[in-house]
Every structure is written in structure tokens, then in C-alpha cells.
Design an enzyme around this catalytic site. Structure first.
Site, PDB file in Angstrom:
ATOM      1  CE  LYS A  10      -3.300  -2.704  -0.294  1.00  0.00           C
ATOM      2  NZ  LYS A  10      -3.787  -2.988  -1.652  1.00  0.00           N
ATOM      3  CD  GLU A  16      -4.027   6.517   4.015  1.00  0.00           C
ATOM      4  OE1 GLU A  16      -5.247   6.553   4.274  1.00  0.00           O
ATOM      5  OE2 GLU A  16      -3.547   5.857   3.087  1.00  0.00           O
ATOM      6  CG  HIS A  33     -13.689  -2.875   6.267  1.00  0.00           C
ATOM      7  ND1 HIS A  33     -13.682  -1.538   5.954  1.00  0.00           N
ATOM      8  CD2 HIS A  33     -13.205  -2.956   7.525  1.00  0.00           C
ATOM      9  CE1 HIS A  33     -13.208  -0.857   6.981  1.00  0.00           C
ATOM     10  NE2 HIS A  33     -12.911  -1.684   7.947  1.00  0.00           N
ATOM     11  NE  ARG A  53     -11.523  -8.338  -5.921  1.00  0.00           N
ATOM     12  CZ  ARG A  53     -11.144  -7.505  -4.966  1.00  0.00           C
ATOM     13  NH1 ARG A  53      -9.869  -7.340  -4.698  1.00  0.00           N
ATOM     14  NH2 ARG A  53     -12.027  -6.797  -4.292  1.00  0.00           N
TER      15      ARG A  53
HETATM   16  C1  MV4 Z   1      -9.736   5.299   5.278  1.00  0.00           C
HETATM   17  C2  MV4 Z   1     -10.866   5.855   5.910  1.00  0.00           C
HETATM   18  C3  MV4 Z   1     -10.757   7.127   6.404  1.00  0.00           C
HETATM   19  N1  MV4 Z   1      -9.603   7.815   6.287  1.00  0.00           N
HETATM   20  N2  MV4 Z   1      -8.609   6.013   5.176  1.00  0.00           N
HETATM   21  C4  MV4 Z   1     -11.524   0.935   4.612  1.00  0.00           C
HETATM   22  C5  MV4 Z   1     -11.144  -0.008   3.551  1.00  0.00           C
HETATM   23  C6  MV4 Z   1      -9.744   0.275   3.291  1.00  0.00           C
HETATM   24  N3  MV4 Z   1      -9.400  -0.044   1.942  1.00  0.00           N
HETATM   25  C7  MV4 Z   1      -9.599   1.715   3.589  1.00  0.00           C
HETATM   26  N4  MV4 Z   1     -10.726   2.072   4.383  1.00  0.00           N
HETATM   27  C8  MV4 Z   1     -10.844   3.315   4.889  1.00  0.00           C
HETATM   28  N5  MV4 Z   1      -9.735   4.085   4.782  1.00  0.00           N
HETATM   29  C9  MV4 Z   1      -8.562   7.234   5.682  1.00  0.00           C
HETATM   30  N6  MV4 Z   1      -7.413   7.919   5.603  1.00  0.00           N
HETATM   31  C10 MV4 Z   1     -12.013   5.096   5.993  1.00  0.00           C
HETATM   32  C11 MV4 Z   1     -12.008   3.819   5.493  1.00  0.00           C
HETATM   33  C12 MV4 Z   1     -13.239   3.103   5.653  1.00  0.00           C
HETATM   34  C13 MV4 Z   1     -13.998   2.702   4.576  1.00  0.00           C
HETATM   35  C14 MV4 Z   1     -13.578   2.917   3.281  1.00  0.00           C
HETATM   36  C15 MV4 Z   1     -14.336   2.490   2.227  1.00  0.00           C
HETATM   37  C16 MV4 Z   1     -15.536   1.868   2.459  1.00  0.00           C
HETATM   38  C17 MV4 Z   1     -15.967   1.626   3.727  1.00  0.00           C
HETATM   39  C18 MV4 Z   1     -15.200   2.038   4.800  1.00  0.00           C
HETATM   40  C19 MV4 Z   1     -15.670   1.808   6.084  1.00  0.00           C
HETATM   41  C20 MV4 Z   1     -14.907   2.201   7.132  1.00  0.00           C
HETATM   42  C21 MV4 Z   1     -13.709   2.849   6.927  1.00  0.00           C
END
Ligand code: MV4
Length: 497
Positions: free
Chosen positions: A116, A200, A235, A292
Site C-alpha cells: 500500500k 494517513e 468492510h 481483479r
Molecule cells: C480510510 C478511511 C478514512 N480515512 N482512510 C476501509 C477499507 C480500506 N481499503 C480503507 N478504508 C478506509 N480508509 C482514511 N485515511 C475510511 C475507510 C473506511 C472505509 C472505506 C471504504 C468503504 C468503507 C469504509 C468503512 C470504514 C472505513
């Protein structure tokens, strides 16, 4: 084009890939474990090879057995589907080293995007906006503290080897940082075998908006617009739609360009998804690239009329894309609801068992990508996805009405399903208003209970039950002549007096 491909997967996605292969005159090889000998993907394929015991490590995750099956049957290429080995660079590499084509991106690209922080560096160099934060992993408490001050609180600790939400931790104040970092690193170490972490800025209540991209081996890259995937729980996506209610044409164009830039920065080839987080102020940031075909790809197919699996096969066969960005059509609105064998009244616990009755919805604008049938036993060893219900209609209100109707037609007895929950979600005032963000289910559906009202599907199920009880009982292996009462198998549905 290939004469024969092997599908290194099971269930609805394997069936879906085989459908396109058949249309293209490409023969298919299924692989299966002993519990899947009668699975729909095995019945659908032209030929099938048993991999062995049900445990994933002995079957759908066993690279050597799968590659041997491809060699033995004369398949020329391997489609990994999603999950299992789909994003495993070592598998993609082993496929190529065996003289076969991997239907997906090159192993090296997959490996780079799987890290990542490396992905963040790639995107930064390609001019794709990334979430403010670190671009390399670090576990030194003093340096983390310095980085944290620069980024500002609240912030989020992420695992460099993570993704998909695993191993994340929010930190609200400097005093919490050191302990949280230590815990996150040790969690990442045990989950991914790699304890690298980075920081982040934490975005509150963002939307998850992802762009489908297609890249051929000749340097052509297009995007196929977005999918709004904010309706998630732990998620796990539950409902996806396209277009996103949050995008106007200007923002869509900017994000689409960023998605294409992301694919180019990574040297991407084949179908992929560039995920973004979108703030309510209209700022968007790169999140990760999924290397994918995704579960929710059919809504993009409904919107554009393109077959993504066909595109994957032609790209893997070395052909150039047959259209340019301006030629990608976009019409109407599509929604997908995922149908899992799980109990929404019991914390979405998997609900394994025999499907006693499976009735597929149909009619205008309805597509069911299904992997089960009446009499099939949903194995405990795998993700309990049964299928995906996808609708297309001319606009969003019509698509919601159509999905509501299609859910009502869908009857799955014998295992618990979230059909009633899904109907409630897509008809909730906040969903209808397009107010979909990643906290939607927490805010509106934390303590959902079925309303206990009889509905169309329950009535239909009752009628079908009467008609089909002997067949259902036989399928269930019951010695008695009648299947269990539909009210037992329907769970929360009760016919009004
Ligand atoms: C985040 C975020 C808030 N701020 N990054 C969740 C999945 C992963 N790929 C990254 N995710 C998140 N990253 C920052 N800097 C909130 C999430 C997140 C989220 C993102 C997409 C869809 C659903 C989510 C549910 C909770 C948190």
C-alpha cells in the site's frame, strides 16, 4: 483467442466467467473440491478436475494442483475470479512460468499495488491525489510522532500489507499514538506476516467511489465510469450502484482521468478497479487498486453494455481495446444486491445448509448471477455468497423500484438470507435521497429488525411450497413426505392473519 481456459474459482463467479467463455466459443475447465462435486460451476463447465479435500489450502488455494489441472486438460489460460488466488502475485507468476496465460495483470504490477505504501508512491508520481500521510512504512515511535504532527489528528494507522480495511486503527490524540502503533504493528504481523504500518489523515464518513478501468497490452487505458460502494458493513459491501449519486459530470470526468492516470502509473494491464475515498466537500483521494474482476462488476456491464469478462479475455489474448474513452456508452442506472447465506437478525452470521427452494427473479432489467440451486448444500468451508441480484432501469428511482420488485420475486428457502434487509436498505429515506456514505449502515441499520409483515415473496413462497413440497423434501433428503414448514425456513416472515 484461447480454445480452452481453466477457471480457478467456484460458485457464482466461476459460472459467470463460463457464460461469457461459452458465448466466445472458448471451452471451460472447472476445478472443485470434494464438497463441490455437484456445485453449479462444475455442472456448467465443459470439463472438471477434482482438486481434493474441501479446505481452501487443499483446493482453491492450492496453486500447484490448479496449474497441474490446467496442463492436464490442455487449457491455455487461467481466470482466477475474485478471492482465493486472484490477487496473489506468486500464483500469477507460477501460471506464466508453466507456459499459461494469467487472465489478469502481470504479477509484478500486482505485487507493487499490493504494497500500500508503494502504491501511494506510484500514484503520487503519477499525479493522482493521495490521502495526506506517509508514503513509506515506519515503526519508529519518534519518527511516527513527528509524521503525526505534520499530518494532524485524527489519523489512521494502516498496515502496508493490508487493504480492504484490515488492520486499521484510528488515533484521536498524540497520547494514544505510540500504544496504538505498537498494537497495529503486532496485529498486522500476525494477519499478514508483515508488521509494517504507516499513517494517513483520517477522513470522517467518506464515500467509497471506485472506477472500473480496462488497460490493454498496447498502452491503451480507458475507464468505464464509477461504482458507488459506500453501503458496507465491516468492510463487506452490501449494495452497489452506478452512477454514484454523489458525482456530477465534472467530478466524474476528473475522477475518471485520475483512475486512468493511476492505471498508467502502475503499468496496469487487464481489468482493474481504482478505489477512491470522496469527501462531502468533493475532494477525492486514491485508496487502492484492486487487481481483479470485482464482485460488483455487473453494474458496470449493465450501465455500459460491455461484457467485462470478454474484455479480460481479449486483453489477455493480446488484442488491443476496440474502443476509445469517448466511445464508452453510459445509460440509465444499475444496482447490485449481494445475496449471502447469512442471518441479518443474528449479526450476519453465515447460515450454511441445504437450499430447499430456489426461485430466481426475472423480468425486465433483472439479472441474477447465481451459483446455487434447489438441493445444493452451501459448504461451510467457503465464503457463503449465493449470488448477486443486479437490476438496470432508466433512472435511479426506477432502479430502486425494480430492485424492490426483483427482491420480492426472489425466494431462497433453507438458509437465512438478507433479502428482507436489502429491501429495507434500498427503500430507507437516506438511501432514496442518495445520502450513501461509509457510516450509512451504522447510522441507519445498527438495530434493524424485520417488521414481521407478510409480503409478496412470503406469499409466493407459500404457494410454491405447497406446489413443490414433495420435490423440496426429496432434495432435502427428508424421509417424511413434506418439507419443513415454510415458516421455519423463512425465519422472520409471517403471513398476516
Ligand atoms: C480510510 C478511511 C478514512 N480515512 N482512510 C476501509 C477499507 C480500506 N481499503 C480503507 N478504508 C478506509 N480508509 C482514511 N485515511 C475510511 C475507510 C473506511 C472505509 C472505506 C471504504 C468503504 C468503507 C469504509 C468503512 C470504514 C472505513
Amino acid at each position: 483467442m484461447f480454445d480452452k481456459i481453466l477457471i480457478a474459482n467456484r460458485g457464482e463467479i466461476a459460472v459467470r466467467i463460463m457464460r461469457t467463455a461459452r458465448e466466445m466459443g472458448v471451452r471451460t475447465v472447472a476445478v472443485y473440491s470434494t464438497v463441490d462435486a455437484q456445485a453449479l460451476h462444475v455442472l456448467t463447465a465443459d470439463e472438471a478436475v477434482c482438486l481434493g479435500d474441501p479446505e481452501p489450502a487443499q483446493s482453491y488455494l492450492h496453486s500447484e494442483k490448479i496449474i497441474a489441472a490446467a496442463k492436464q486438460t490442455g487449457a491455455q489460460a487461467v481466470h482466477p475470479g475474485y478471492g482465493f488466488l486472484a490477487e496473489n502475485p506468486a500464483f500469477a507468476q507460477a501460471v506464466v512460468e508453466a507456459g499459461l496465460t494469467f487472465i489478469g495483470p502481470p504479477a509484478s504490477v500486482m505485487a507493487q499495488l499490493g504494497d500500500k505504501t508503494q502504491a501511494r508512491r506510484l500514484m503520487q508520481s503519477g499525479g493522482v491525489p493521495i490521502i495526506p500521510g506517509m508514503t513509506s512504512a515506519d515503526d519508529d515511535p519518534a519518527r511516527l510522532a513527528v509524521a503525526a504532527e505534520e499530518i494532524g489528528y485524527p489519523l489512521l494507522i494502516k498496515a502496508a500489507a493490508g487493504g480492504g480495511g484490515k488492520g486499521m486503527r484510528v488515533v484521536h490524540a498524540p497520547g494514544e499514538l505510540a500504544a496504538a502503533a505498537k498494537q497495529a504493528a503486532s496485529e498486522a504481523k500476525s494477519a499478514f506476516g508483515d508488521g509494517s504500518i504507516y499513517l494517513e489523515k483520517f477522513l470522517a464518513k467518506p464515500r467509497h467511489v471506485e472506477f472500473q478501468i480496462l488497460a490493454d497490452a498496447h498502452g491503451n487505458v480507458v475507464h468505464l465510469y464509477e461504482r458507488e460502494c459506500s453501503i458496507q458493513r465491516r468492510h463487506q459491501k452490501i449494495v452497489e450502484e452506478t452512477p454514484s449519486p454523489a458525482l456530477d459530470d465534472a467530478l466524474r470526468a476528473r475522477m475518471g482521468e485520475a483512475a486512468v492516470a493511476a492505471a498508467k502509473a502502475a503499468g496496469y494491464v487487464n481489468a482493474g478497479t481504482v478505489e477512491f475515498l470522496l469527501n462531502d466537500d468533493g475532494e477525492f483521494y486514491f485508496l487502492e487498486v484492486n487487481t481483479r474482476l470485482q464482485v460488483e462488476h455487473p453494474i458496470t456491464e449493465a450501465l455500459t453494455g460491455l461484457d467485462l469478462v470478454r474484455q479480460q479475455l481479449t486483453i489477455a489474448a493480446g488484442e488491443p481495446l476496440s474502443f476509445a474513452q469517448d466511445d464508452v456508452p453510459r445509460r440509465g442506472h444499475a444496482i447490485e444486491c449481494r445475496l449471502y447465506a447469512e442471518d441479518p437478525e443474528n449479526n450476519f452470521l453465515p447460515s450454511h445448509g441445504k437450499i430447499l427452494l430456489h426461485r430466481e427473479p426475472a423480468g425486465p432489467g433483472v439479472r441474477l448471477d447465481n451459483g446455487v440451486y434447489t438441493g445444493f448444500e452451501v459448504p461451510v468451508q467457503y465464503d457463503p455468497i449465493l449470488g448477486k441480484l443486479v437490476v438496470w432501469a432508466e433512472d435511479r428511482p426506477a432502479a430502486i423500484a425494480r430492485m424492490t420488485r426483483a427482491l420480492s420475486e426472489c425466494v431462497i428457502l433453507g438458509v437465512k438470507t438478507p433479502i428482507e434487509y436489502l429491501r429495507a436498505v434500498i427503500n430507507a429515506p437516506a438511501f432514496v435521497a442518495g445520502d450513501t456514505h461509509t457510516a450509512f449502515l451504522t447510522e441507519h441499520f445498527a438495530d434493524w429488525r424485520p417488521d414481521g409483515q407478510a409480503d409478496h415473496a412470503a406469499r409466493l413462497a407459500y404457494a410454491l411450497h405447497e406446489a413443490l413440497a414433495p420435490a423440496a423434501a426429496a432434495a432435502a433428503g427428508e424421509t417424511r413426505r413434506e418439507a419443513p414448514s415454510p415458516w421455519q425456513t423463512l425465519g422472520h416472515w409471517h403471513l398476516g392473519k
